[in-house]
Design a protein around this motif. Structure first.
Motif, PDB file in Angstrom:
ATOM      1  N   ARG A  79      -3.504  -0.506 -15.786  1.00 42.41           N
ATOM      2  CA  ARG A  79      -3.198  -0.516 -14.152  1.00 42.41           C
ATOM      3  C   ARG A  79      -4.267  -1.474 -13.487  1.00 42.41           C
ATOM      4  N   GLN A  80      -5.084  -1.925 -14.597  1.00 42.92           N
ATOM      5  CA  GLN A  80      -5.677  -2.399 -13.282  1.00 42.92           C
ATOM      6  C   GLN A  80      -5.516  -4.034 -13.616  1.00 42.92           C
ATOM      7  N   ARG A  81      -5.653  -4.364 -12.845  1.00 43.26           N
ATOM      8  CA  ARG A  81      -5.628  -6.156 -12.744  1.00 43.26           C
ATOM      9  C   ARG A  81      -6.554  -6.918 -12.463  1.00 43.26           C
ATOM     10  N   THR A  82      -6.576  -7.752 -12.763  1.00 48.78           N
ATOM     11  CA  THR A  82      -7.470  -9.352 -12.175  1.00 48.78           C
ATOM     12  C   THR A  82      -6.543 -10.430 -11.210  1.00 48.78           C
ATOM     13  N   LEU A  83      -6.554 -10.672 -10.031  1.00 47.89           N
ATOM     14  CA  LEU A  83      -5.990 -11.480  -9.598  1.00 47.89           C
ATOM     15  C   LEU A  83      -6.320 -13.111  -9.117  1.00 47.89           C
ATOM     16  N   VAL A  84      -5.970 -14.411  -9.765  1.00 45.72           N
ATOM     17  CA  VAL A  84      -6.609 -15.243  -9.142  1.00 45.72           C
ATOM     18  C   VAL A  84      -5.884 -16.400  -8.068  1.00 45.72           C
ATOM     19  N   ALA A  85      -6.793 -16.514  -7.039  1.00 47.18           N
ATOM     20  CA  ALA A  85      -5.763 -17.725  -6.284  1.00 47.18           C
ATOM     21  C   ALA A  85      -6.390 -18.723  -6.717  1.00 47.18           C
ATOM     22  N   LEU A  86      -5.773 -20.032  -6.700  1.00 43.59           N
ATOM     23  CA  LEU A  86      -5.613 -21.356  -7.207  1.00 43.59           C
ATOM     24  C   LEU A  86      -5.335 -22.445  -6.731  1.00 43.59           C
ATOM     25  N   ASP A  87      -5.971 -23.680  -6.212  1.00 38.62           N
ATOM     26  CA  ASP A  87      -5.766 -24.876  -6.011  1.00 38.62           C
ATOM     27  C   ASP A  87      -5.976 -25.795  -6.767  1.00 38.62           C
ATOM     28  N   ARG A  88      -4.688 -26.209  -7.054  1.00 34.25           N
ATOM     29  CA  ARG A  88      -4.557 -26.821  -8.244  1.00 34.25           C
ATOM     30  C   ARG A  88      -4.767 -25.790 -10.090  1.00 34.25           C
ATOM     31  N   ASN A  89      -5.797 -26.141 -10.346  1.00 31.79           N
ATOM     32  CA  ASN A  89      -6.390 -25.540 -11.597  1.00 31.79           C
ATOM     33  C   ASN A  89      -8.062 -24.629 -11.300  1.00 31.79           C
ATOM     34  N   ARG A  90      -8.334 -25.091  -9.783  1.00 37.59           N
ATOM     35  CA  ARG A  90      -9.315 -24.372  -9.630  1.00 37.59           C
ATOM     36  C   ARG A  90      -9.293 -22.904  -9.169  1.00 37.59           C
ATOM     37  N   MET A  96      -9.066  -7.768  -7.661  1.00 45.16           N
ATOM     38  CA  MET A  96      -9.171  -6.920  -9.144  1.00 45.16           C
ATOM     39  C   MET A  96      -9.168  -5.108  -8.603  1.00 45.16           C
ATOM     40  N   THR A  97      -7.544  -4.544  -9.354  1.00 45.78           N
ATOM     41  CA  THR A  97      -7.247  -4.027  -8.022  1.00 45.78           C
ATOM     42  C   THR A  97      -7.507  -2.581  -9.670  1.00 45.78           C
ATOM     43  N   ALA A  98      -6.798  -1.614  -9.035  1.00 46.68           N
ATOM     44  CA  ALA A  98      -7.040  -0.703 -10.323  1.00 46.68           C
ATOM     45  C   ALA A  98      -6.794   1.141  -9.080  1.00 46.68           C
ATOM     46  N   PRO A  99      -6.565   1.946 -10.446  1.00 50.22           N
ATOM     47  CA  PRO A  99      -6.427   3.299  -9.457  1.00 50.22           C
ATOM     48  C   PRO A  99      -7.228   3.969  -8.720  1.00 50.22           C
ATOM     49  N   ALA A 100      -7.515   4.322  -7.304  1.00 52.38           N
ATOM     50  CA  ALA A 100      -7.993   4.672  -6.496  1.00 52.38           C
ATOM     51  C   ALA A 100      -9.023   5.707  -7.277  1.00 52.38           C
ATOM     52  N   SER A 101     -10.524   5.327  -7.275  1.00 51.14           N
ATOM     53  CA  SER A 101     -11.456   6.689  -7.323  1.00 51.14           C
ATOM     54  C   SER A 101     -11.977   7.696  -6.326  1.00 51.14           C
ATOM     55  N   ASP A 102     -11.994   7.791  -5.676  1.00 55.24           N
ATOM     56  CA  ASP A 102     -12.085   7.828  -4.095  1.00 55.24           C
ATOM     57  C   ASP A 102     -12.017   9.549  -4.637  1.00 55.24           C
TER      58      ASP A 102
END
Length: 196
Positions: A79-90, A96-102
């Motif tokens: 369930r760990q994910r990395t998302l990117v925000a794009l301006d066109r293809n840049r 980055m998200t994941a289950p909380a580890s605290d």
């Protein structure tokens, strides 16, 4: 049948919307994410970490890109994910998200936004809002009910942005020893939000 002015206007709006988007990061995004991360660290930790402590240069970027590529290909958790925000293809930002580890979090119900970065030249253009909403939607789809994130206590801009988006302090705080020597310590506060 030729398009009406309203159709042409709608098409232009659709084009503008397509120029700015968020998606799951691919392995090919590793270099762009690494470069963005290395360039924003000096700003994030300005006044807290001496400038010479930050990795820089082509070798550091290559090493960071290799680490990101490995993480994107083989995340540590399903369930760990990395998302990117794009301006066109840049790539202009990433989260980055994941289950909380605290220790006080429930890794089944609680998630953590571990990284949230928008490049300085691209702030104030809606990328952060789109990225944060996409992260929340992704976490909700993974059946998390709450999200937390740690923010450098002096980072008033990020804290204000998150607070405006519905996040709030939950009373937790910590101090990180960034280099293990005790010389560079960073204070952080934790924010949280409920996920729809």
């Amino acid at each position: 049948m030729s398009p009406t002015p309203a159709d042409r206007s709608a098409d232009r709006g659709a084009d503008r919307g397509a120029d700015h988007s968020v998606r799951v990061a691919w392995a090919d995004d590793a270099a762009a994410v690494a470069t963005l991360q290395l360039r924003t660290w000096p700003e994030l930790y300005a006044g807290l970490v001496p400038a010479e402590e930050f990795p820089s240069g082509p070798a550091a970027e290559e090493q960071a890109a290799a680490a990101w590529r490995e993480l994107l290909i083989r995340p540590r958790d399903a369930r760990q994910r990395t998302l990117v925000a794009l301006d066109r293809n840049r790539v202009v930002g990433f989260a980055m998200t994941a289950p909380a580890s605290d220790p006080d979090c429930d890794p089944v119900a609680d998630a953590e936004v571990m990284e949230f970065t928008i490049g300085a030249p691209d702030r104030g253009r809606g990328h952060g809002s789109r990225l944060l909403q996409a992260a929340a939607d992704t976490l909700a789809a993974d059946r998390f009910t709450r999200a937390v994130t740690w923010v450098v206590s002096e980072d008033d801009a990020l804290r204000a942005f998150l607070t405006a988006a519905g996040w709030a302090p939950d009373g937790a705080h910590r101090e990180l020893d960034l280099d293990g020597s005790g010389r560079v310590r960073v204070k952080q506060v934790r924010l949280h939000t409920a996920l729809a």
